[in-house]
Write a protein that holds these residues in place. Structure first.
Motif, PDB file in Angstrom:
ATOM      1  N   THR A 181      69.195  60.790  94.506  1.00  0.00           N
ATOM      2  CA  THR A 181      68.111  60.412  95.411  1.00  0.00           C
ATOM      3  C   THR A 181      66.900  61.288  95.170  1.00  0.00           C
ATOM      4  O   THR A 181      67.005  62.390  94.623  1.00  0.00           O
ATOM      5  CB  THR A 181      68.541  60.535  96.883  1.00  0.00           C
ATOM      6  N   VAL A 234      65.380  58.619  99.786  1.00  0.00           N
ATOM      7  CA  VAL A 234      65.449  57.182  99.541  1.00  0.00           C
ATOM      8  C   VAL A 234      66.713  56.915  98.747  1.00  0.00           C
ATOM      9  O   VAL A 234      66.857  57.372  97.622  1.00  0.00           O
ATOM     10  CB  VAL A 234      64.232  56.675  98.756  1.00  0.00           C
ATOM     11  N   SER A 270      64.352  55.437  93.559  1.00  0.00           N
ATOM     12  CA  SER A 270      62.944  55.068  93.556  1.00  0.00           C
ATOM     13  C   SER A 270      62.335  55.249  94.939  1.00  0.00           C
ATOM     14  O   SER A 270      63.014  55.081  95.955  1.00  0.00           O
ATOM     15  CB  SER A 270      62.778  53.606  93.115  1.00  0.00           C
ATOM     16  N   ILE A 271      61.059  55.608  94.952  1.00  0.00           N
ATOM     17  CA  ILE A 271      60.263  55.662  96.186  1.00  0.00           C
ATOM     18  C   ILE A 271      58.995  54.860  95.941  1.00  0.00           C
ATOM     19  O   ILE A 271      58.272  55.120  94.977  1.00  0.00           O
ATOM     20  CB  ILE A 271      59.894  57.107  96.568  1.00  0.00           C
ATOM     21  N   ARG A 272      58.723  53.887  96.820  1.00  0.00           N
ATOM     22  CA  ARG A 272      57.502  53.077  96.700  1.00  0.00           C
ATOM     23  C   ARG A 272      56.402  53.669  97.581  1.00  0.00           C
ATOM     24  O   ARG A 272      56.615  53.911  98.767  1.00  0.00           O
ATOM     25  CB  ARG A 272      57.776  51.635  97.140  1.00  0.00           C
ATOM     26  N   ALA A 292      69.356  51.833  94.932  1.00  0.00           N
ATOM     27  CA  ALA A 292      70.045  50.550  95.062  1.00  0.00           C
ATOM     28  C   ALA A 292      71.196  50.509  94.079  1.00  0.00           C
ATOM     29  O   ALA A 292      71.018  50.657  92.880  1.00  0.00           O
ATOM     30  CB  ALA A 292      69.084  49.403  94.784  1.00  0.00           C
ATOM     31  N   GLN A 299      59.651  47.191  99.645  1.00  0.00           N
ATOM     32  CA  GLN A 299      60.559  46.973  98.519  1.00  0.00           C
ATOM     33  C   GLN A 299      61.324  48.253  98.174  1.00  0.00           C
ATOM     34  O   GLN A 299      60.865  49.364  98.438  1.00  0.00           O
ATOM     35  CB  GLN A 299      59.786  46.484  97.297  1.00  0.00           C
ATOM     36  N   THR A 300      62.480  48.062  97.584  1.00  0.00           N
ATOM     37  CA  THR A 300      63.304  49.186  97.141  1.00  0.00           C
ATOM     38  C   THR A 300      63.695  48.987  95.684  1.00  0.00           C
ATOM     39  O   THR A 300      63.573  47.895  95.132  1.00  0.00           O
ATOM     40  CB  THR A 300      64.581  49.306  97.992  1.00  0.00           C
ATOM     41  N   GLN A 308      60.246  57.276  90.341  1.00  0.00           N
ATOM     42  CA  GLN A 308      61.624  56.877  90.099  1.00  0.00           C
ATOM     43  C   GLN A 308      62.292  57.720  89.021  1.00  0.00           C
ATOM     44  O   GLN A 308      61.640  58.281  88.149  1.00  0.00           O
ATOM     45  CB  GLN A 308      61.680  55.399  89.722  1.00  0.00           C
ATOM     46  N   SER A 340      55.511  53.610  91.944  1.00  0.00           N
ATOM     47  CA  SER A 340      56.919  53.885  92.211  1.00  0.00           C
ATOM     48  C   SER A 340      57.279  55.189  91.532  1.00  0.00           C
ATOM     49  O   SER A 340      57.097  55.331  90.313  1.00  0.00           O
ATOM     50  CB  SER A 340      57.800  52.748  91.693  1.00  0.00           C
TER      51      SER A 340
END
Length: 707
Positions: free
Chosen positions: A57, A9, A167-169, A12, A113-114, A162, A160
């Motif tokens: 990541t 992931v 972050s990974i949701r 952002a 979402q990210t 992170q 999340s």
């Protein structure tokens, strides 16, 4: 849940934190009960590190258990990758608990979402040592007594995972107490071929390679079988995958050269299917997995569809399965389609139809229909859940499998919460025809979903039985088709269905006159029938390729056998005409019928020629008995046909110049003969010797005198 591999992931950039410094800090770990807060820069180089923070990541390895019970700890594992140009000293990975409404829309929104989430840190872990630039390091975060964190007796918590800006949701399911009526769940997966035009038609290396790629180790079909062989999944089987169970004249002869080349490949897959079929309550799709959604309502295609259904019934009898369930590719349902399917499914009669929940859900409805429904006309409907089916399709890699499993947990509990106290609700999950799972990931997915306490396993036969007892829907179904699970528009149109019917008839017709007719029939009829398959929706260009090859094969015969153009002078009242027919094929043709018709009444055709046999690259001459009725030009219409009336050959320009003699010519010829005879007599008398008029006869010779 078994450890899966990576799910990358990207962080952002807009939310990038001064990761190099923040993660390198040696400050004590945050209190798990306190909200997560971004760290502040601790030295002047922090600003420079912001540009590279997005290169950190996280890959999610596992979330276990899929649903935590009272007292269970949640364990999240994965890998942190440092793609920056600097080392990360003892970075921290945290699990942050978010919040959401217990609805299916909220589940979709959270998963989409990210970026890092604001919320309560419920677990974190500081990695030992330093992660060098370009390096990776595994992590494991434990969340103690997860179920106690849930706001209700059961449900799914949005979390999340992170580290800095990465972050990974995902979700964590839990159950403290059972306060619901469980839903039954059943599964189905198609076993169908990929849209490769080289699988059918002429023999050769391309065909053999295509079958190896379609059914060999690592093929999509083999992966589906491996992924589902131990799961309670109904297989929906295209009879093309079980060629020896089809009628003898449908597929290749096993002892033909072409059959031997691909026979071993296809036989191995068929054996897998037949050996495991008893575990999977098999449905047998109409032969070729015919596109019922496209052809339903097109009357011209219904006879061919009935043939496909009849073949499927024969295969189902040998697999102890059923062939009376229709599964249109687009998932749509309408009353008119039901009527069309009932006409196609005569033997066996239509017992049910698979359809998408979205096709039966009116706009604005807050509840998803149960899997067992019945139409107003009384047809049982097996209604698959679009969202849950899409999550099953996402088990293509280990990393995606973890995320789809946890979202499946959250989405299914949100579905349960629509009517948590209603007894007898059912869920049906159907994989798309393009289903291409990673076998180990799919196995883990099925194993994890089997532990979800609000889902009780059942079979598709049980759901179908429930649908027969269901109260008929009082409102008209939604007429819009659902978003196709397989994707792609229908290739078959009304015009193409008509062309397909004609092509099949032509191939069968020309096969009757070829010496290699049996092999030609099996090869090209089968190729033509495959054009009716659902699989071409995802590859319309491949459909065009195969269609062109079938047309060329049929045209090769219809253009190679033809009448030779000629001009004939016919000078008689009656007699015979000679017409030449050529065969440019490399094989003999037999039972070719030539029909000759005069285009105007000057000439009458008294008898047609006998059927022809012509050798390869040869010609034959036939005679036609005719009677001349008047003088003048007469174009002849010539038609070559097979025993069943299929027209072959090219129209030839045969012109006859008719000059009938009639009775007057005999009197004329007699007069001419008489005149010639008289002239001969006259000339004979004129040539006889005689004395000329006025001439005296020659004097007698005088005697000699003596002196």
């Amino acid at each position: 849940m078994p450890r899966a591999s990576v799910c990358r992931v990207l962080a952002a950039a807009a939310l990038a934190l001064p990761a190099s410094l923040a993660l390198a800090t040696s400050a004590p770990a945050a209190n798990p009960a306190s909200p997560a807060a971004p760290a502040s820069p601790a030295h002047p180089s922090a600003e420079a590190s912001e540009a590279s923070a997005a290169d950190v990541t996280l890959d999610l390895g596992s979330v276990t258990p899929a649903v935590a019970r009272t007292g269970d700890d949640l364990v999240v594992t994965g890998t942190l990758h440092n793609g920056t140009g600097a080392a990360l000293a003892r970075p921290t990975v945290a699990v942050v608990m978010g919040s959401m409404e217990p609805t299916r829309k909220a589940v979709r929104d959270w998963a989409a979402q990210t970026g890092p989430a604001a919320g309560k840190v419920v677990g974190q872990s500081r990695l030992p040592g330093t992660v060098p630039a370009g390096g990776s390091q595994g992590f494991s975060v434990r969340v103690p007594k997860l179920a106690a964190l849930g706001p209700a007796a059961y449900g799914a918590i949005p979390i999340s995972i992170q580290s800095g800006a990465a972050s990974i949701r995902t979700f964590a399911g839990y159950q403290q107490t059972k306060q619901y009526q469980p839903m039954s769940i059943s599964w189905a997966a198609p076993l169908t071929l990929d849209p490769d035009p080289n699988l059918f038609g002429g023999s050769g290396a391309a065909r053999e390679i295509a079958w190896n790629e379609a059914l060999g180790d690592g093929s999509r079909v083999s992966r589906v079988i491996r992924a589902t062989e131990d799961a309670p999944v109904t297989w929906a089987i295209d009879p093309t995958l079980t060629p020896t169970l089809l009628p003898d004249d449908v597929d290749l002869e096993a002892d033909s050269p072409q059959g031997r080349q691909e026979g071993a490949i296809r036989a191995a897959t068929e054996k897998q299917i037949t050996d495991l079929a008893a575990r999977h309550t098999p449905w047998v799709l109409p032969d070729t997995d015919a596109d019922l959604a496209a052809v339903a309502g097109i009357r011209a295609g219904e006879p061919l569809m009935r043939t496909f259904v009849d073949r499927a019934d024969r295969v189902a009898a040998q697999l102890a399965g059923r062939a009376d369930v229709a599964w249109p590719a687009d998932g749509g349902y309408t009353a008119s389609r039901e009527s069309a399917l009932r006409r196609v499914f005569r033997v066996p009669a239509l017992a049910g139809q698979v359809t998408a929940a979205s096709a039966l859900t009116p706009a604005g409805s807050v509840n998803t229909p149960s899997a067992a429904q019945r139409s107003t006309a009384g047809l049982p409907l097996l209604v698959y859940d679009d969202s849950l089916s899409g999550l099953l399709a996402r088990t293509t890699s280990a990393s995606d499998g973890v995320l789809s499993t946890q979202q499946f947990v959250a989405d299914s509990v949100a579905l349960l919460n629509e009517l948590p106290g209603t007894e007898g609700r059912s869920v049906f999950v159907a994989a798309p025809r393009s289903f291409n799972p990673d076998p180990e990931t799919a196995r883990s997915f099925f194993a994890a979903t089997a532990t979800i306490p609000w889902l009780a396993p059942t079979t598709t036969d049980a759901v179908l039985a429930s649908a027969r007892r269901a109260v008929a829907t009082s409102s008209a179904p939604v007429t819009r088709p659902s978003a196709p699970v397989t994707g792609g528009r229908a290739v078959l149109t009304t015009q193409r269905v008509g062309q397909l019917e004609q092509t099949v008839r032509t191939v069968r017709g020309v096969a009757q006159i070829r010496d290699d007719g049996d092999a030609f029939l099996r090869t090209w009829t089968r190729a033509a029938e495959q054009l009716a398959s659902t699989r071409w929706r995802s590859a319309p260009t491949a459909w065009n390729t195969l269609s062109g090859r079938v047309s060329d094969a049929a045209r090769q015969t219809t253009t190679a056998v033809k009448v030779v153009a000629s001009t004939i002078n016919f000078l008689a009242d009656s007699g015979r005409l000679q017409i030449t027919v050529t065969n440019d094929l490399g094989v003999p043709v037999d039972d070719v019928k030539l029909t000759v018709e005069a285009s105007n009444p000057r000439l009458r055709i008294d008898s047609q020629p006998a059927v022809l046999r012509i050798g390869p690259h040869s010609r034959a001459t036939v005679t036609v008995s005719v009677t001349a009725l008047a003088a003048g030009p007469v174009p002849l219409r010539t038609t070559l046909t097979t025993p069943d009336g299929t027209v072959i050959g090219q129209g030839a320009d045969v012109q006859v110049r008719v000059t009938p003699t009639g009775h007057w010519i005999y009197w004329g010829l007699g007069g001419v003969a008489g005149a010639i005879l008289l002239l001969g007599i006259v000339r004979t008398f004129r040539r006889r010797p005689g004395t000329a008029p006025g001439a005296s006869p020659d004097p007698l010779p005088r005697e000699a005198t003596t002196a």
